[in-house]
Design a protein around this motif. Structure first.
Motif, mmCIF file in Angstrom:
data_model
loop_
_atom_site.group_PDB
_atom_site.id
_atom_site.type_symbol
_atom_site.label_atom_id
_atom_site.label_comp_id
_atom_site.label_asym_id
_atom_site.label_seq_id
_atom_site.Cartn_x
_atom_site.Cartn_y
_atom_site.Cartn_z
ATOM 1 N N ALA A 241 18.406 -17.025 5.686
ATOM 2 C CA ALA A 241 18.481 -16.856 4.241
ATOM 3 C C ALA A 241 17.492 -15.791 3.796
ATOM 4 O O ALA A 241 16.447 -15.580 4.417
ATOM 5 N N LEU A 242 17.833 -15.088 2.712
ATOM 6 C CA LEU A 242 16.947 -14.105 2.111
ATOM 7 C C LEU A 242 16.808 -14.404 0.635
ATOM 8 O O LEU A 242 17.721 -14.958 0.014
ATOM 9 N N ASP A 243 15.683 -13.991 0.060
ATOM 10 C CA ASP A 243 15.560 -14.145 -1.387
ATOM 11 C C ASP A 243 16.363 -13.054 -2.082
ATOM 12 O O ASP A 243 16.919 -12.154 -1.448
ATOM 13 N N LYS A 244 16.428 -13.123 -3.388
ATOM 14 C CA LYS A 244 17.287 -12.214 -4.152
ATOM 15 C C LYS A 244 16.889 -10.755 -3.960
ATOM 16 O O LYS A 244 17.738 -9.878 -3.797
ATOM 17 N N ALA A 245 15.582 -10.481 -3.967
ATOM 18 C CA ALA A 245 15.131 -9.101 -3.836
ATOM 19 C C ALA A 245 15.516 -8.508 -2.483
ATOM 20 O O ALA A 245 16.034 -7.384 -2.410
ATOM 21 N N ASP A 246 15.275 -9.260 -1.403
ATOM 22 C CA ASP A 246 15.608 -8.747 -0.078
ATOM 23 C C ASP A 246 17.107 -8.645 0.150
ATOM 24 O O ASP A 246 17.577 -7.813 0.938
ATOM 25 N N SER A 247 17.889 -9.467 -0.529
ATOM 26 C CA SER A 247 19.342 -9.446 -0.343
ATOM 27 C C SER A 247 19.976 -8.170 -0.867
ATOM 28 O O SER A 247 21.086 -7.813 -0.470
ATOM 29 N N THR A 248 19.279 -7.466 -1.757
ATOM 30 C CA THR A 248 19.816 -6.212 -2.275
ATOM 31 C C THR A 248 20.068 -5.214 -1.148
ATOM 32 O O THR A 248 21.002 -4.422 -1.198
ATOM 33 N N ALA A 249 19.244 -5.269 -0.102
ATOM 34 C CA ALA A 249 19.434 -4.358 1.025
ATOM 35 C C ALA A 249 20.765 -4.582 1.715
ATOM 36 O O ALA A 249 21.336 -3.650 2.300
ATOM 37 N N ASP A 250 21.297 -5.812 1.665
ATOM 38 C CA ASP A 250 22.590 -6.093 2.289
ATOM 39 C C ASP A 250 23.694 -5.241 1.685
ATOM 40 O O ASP A 250 24.665 -4.887 2.369
ATOM 41 N N ALA A 251 23.572 -4.927 0.386
ATOM 42 C CA ALA A 251 24.617 -4.148 -0.282
ATOM 43 C C ALA A 251 24.710 -2.740 0.275
ATOM 44 O O ALA A 251 25.778 -2.123 0.254
ATOM 45 N N VAL A 252 23.605 -2.222 0.777
ATOM 46 C CA VAL A 252 23.617 -0.883 1.363
ATOM 47 C C VAL A 252 24.532 -0.853 2.585
ATOM 48 O O VAL A 252 25.324 0.071 2.777
ATOM 49 N N PHE A 253 24.455 -1.910 3.394
ATOM 50 C CA PHE A 253 25.285 -1.959 4.594
ATOM 51 C C PHE A 253 26.735 -2.295 4.255
ATOM 52 O O PHE A 253 27.658 -1.835 4.923
ATOM 53 N N ALA A 254 26.930 -3.076 3.208
ATOM 54 C CA ALA A 254 28.288 -3.440 2.809
ATOM 55 C C ALA A 254 29.045 -2.250 2.249
ATOM 56 O O ALA A 254 30.272 -2.199 2.318
#
Length: 467
Positions: A241-254
């Motif tokens: 799991a990641l917090d909201k701030a760190d999850s933003t990086a996932d969008a770069v890969f998506a």
């Protein structure tokens, strides 16, 4: 529609060539020498043909066996018999375009207690959980008609009866059963004893040689696991799991390196996700390569209709059985759902291709393009979904829809690929978080789970931080 297939040769080559270079970088997940153990996934599927059933009025009450009347509609079945161990059952037939109009029931004998169950109904309408009518997946020549699967737990005896719908003198003759009826007995096998690590999008430390997870992994395992880089190490059994701030990086890969202004502020925290390696998927069963679509505009919520008679610790076995039933018995290229959620709220990776990617599934006939499918393991027509289920579906959709800039409370427009509710080519406006029944005339995801979707939409949007 942009349904395309990522070549397994290309992906596998990229895995082999890129791992030594890519894994040491700070942007990638930490590697661990115990990420996967060299095992061969077990499991099996036994397929037995059904036969016509006649009267058996002289059998003793309570003794397993067939019971039919000459006046009853066409009936096929299988007399009670001892078989090798299985835990899930379903009925399949030759032509996927033919529907089974009738009733399917099974009785099973518990391996642990040697007692027979009562007759259990199997959900007959399952064709709506499938690829779109003109999808390449349906044109493989291997796709069969199938009922929903039913989880019965470890069993070593089975009895089956399939009865066509009776006719009425004023309307029509009795229905006919499809040809090639068979009972599928699925054994999920033992859970893979891998001791994988989880991973985040960054994490220095660990083994930096890059290829430490390759020994003991088949090319198919590496291909599937590599699709989740850099969210988790190669061979990892879960994505943390990641917090909201760190999850933003996932969008770069998506989004292939691009983060749109609309998506950036509204991405929910990533939930913990058990990977395919974590639930023990036999990667040699699925077809090689991955199919993708353009984006994820909507999430369709389903129930597996496989029953609620499972413990949460057994959910990986249920998932392995569903996977086998979809691929081996029904002829699909992979498990149909993009994600699964068990009744304790654990989230699982479904169809291979990468949890943050727009993977083309086979879950909502007519609306698989630009969508994702989430299946809650169980049946929720007359059983209320636990609070943990509703919470996990909200968290999963807040993250995954957020990666593609979708507001869980909004509506979106999808083009129908054809089904029994909307004609092919029609543009349909529906909720971003919809139930399966919104795109196809079906009971799925069950009345009581469907009734929780308004709450899910609100919670999902709040997790995204939307005003």
């Amino acid at each position: 529609m942009r349904g395309f297939l990522a070549s397994s040769i290309g992906v596998a080559t990229a895995v082999v060539l890129a791992l030594p270079l890519a894994l040491p970088t700070p942007a990638l997940a930490a590697q661990s020498p115990d990420a996967v153990s060299p095992v061969t996934p077990a499991g099996s599927t036994r397929s037995l043909p059904l036969v016509p059933v006649g009267p058996a009025a002289d059998r003793s009450p309570g003794v397993p066996g067939m019971s039919a009347s000459p006046r009853l509609p066409e009936t096929q079945g299988l007399a009670a018999r001892e078989v090798t161990t299985f835990s899930m059952v379903g009925v399949v037939w030759d032509d996927a375009t033919t529907q089974l109009h009738g009733r399917v029931q099974v009785r099973t004998r518990s391996k642990a207690t040697a007692t027979w169950s009562g007759w259990q109904d199997v959900e007959t309408h399952n064709d709506e959980h499938a690829a779109d009518p003109d999808a390449a997946e349906r044109g493989s020549g291997r796709v069969r008609g199938a009922t929903a699967p039913l989880w019965v737990g470890p069993s070593d005896g089975v009895e089956v009866r399939v009865q066509a719908e009776p006719g009425t003198p004023a309307t029509r003759a009795p229905a006919r059963l499809p040809s090639g009826l068979r009972i599928e007995l699925v054994d999920p096998g033992e859970e893979t004893p891998g001791r994988g690590t989880d991973g985040k999008n960054s994490g220095p430390g660990g083994d930096e040689k890059g290829d430490a997870a390759l020994p003991g992994m088949t090319m198919e395992m590496a291909e599937s696991s590599a699709a989740n880089l850099p969210h988790a190490a190669l061979g990892a059994t879960e994505i943390s799991a990641l917090d909201k701030a760190d999850s933003t990086a996932d969008a770069v890969f998506a989004s292939d390196g691009k983060l749109t202004a609309a998506a950036a502020p509204y991405i929910g925290p990533r939930p913990r996700i058990v990977t395919r390696a974590g639930w023990g998927a036999d990667e040699k069963l699925r077809e090689p390569g991955f199919g993708y679509t353009n984006t994820v505009k909507a999430a369709f919520v389903h129930h597996s209709a496989s029953g609620n008679n499972y413990a949460c610790k057994d959910a990986p076995a249920v998932l392995r059985s569903l996977y086998r039933y979809h691929v081996v018995s029904s002829g699909w290229r992979d498990i149909g759902y993009n994600f699964a959620v068990d009744k304790c709220g654990t989230v699982y990776e479904g169809r291979a291709g990468g949890v943050s990617k727009a993977v083309l599934g086979a879950h909502t006939m007519g609306f698989n393009t630009d969508s994702m499918g989430v299946a809650v393991i169980g049946s929720y027509t007359s059983t209320a979904p636990p609070a943990a289920v509703v919470d996990s579906v909200a968290r999963l959709t807040a993250w995954k829809l957020g990666l593609f800039g979708a507001d869980p409370r909004a509506k979106t427009t999808l083009k129908s690929g054809g089904g029994n509710l909307y004609a092919k080519g029609s543009n349909v406006k529906m909720n971003v978080i919809s139930g399966h029944r919104d795109g196809f005339a079906t009971e799925c995801p069950g009345k009581l789970l469907y009734g929780r979707l308004p709450t899910t939409r609100t919670a999902s949007a709040q997790l995204q931080g939307r005003p």
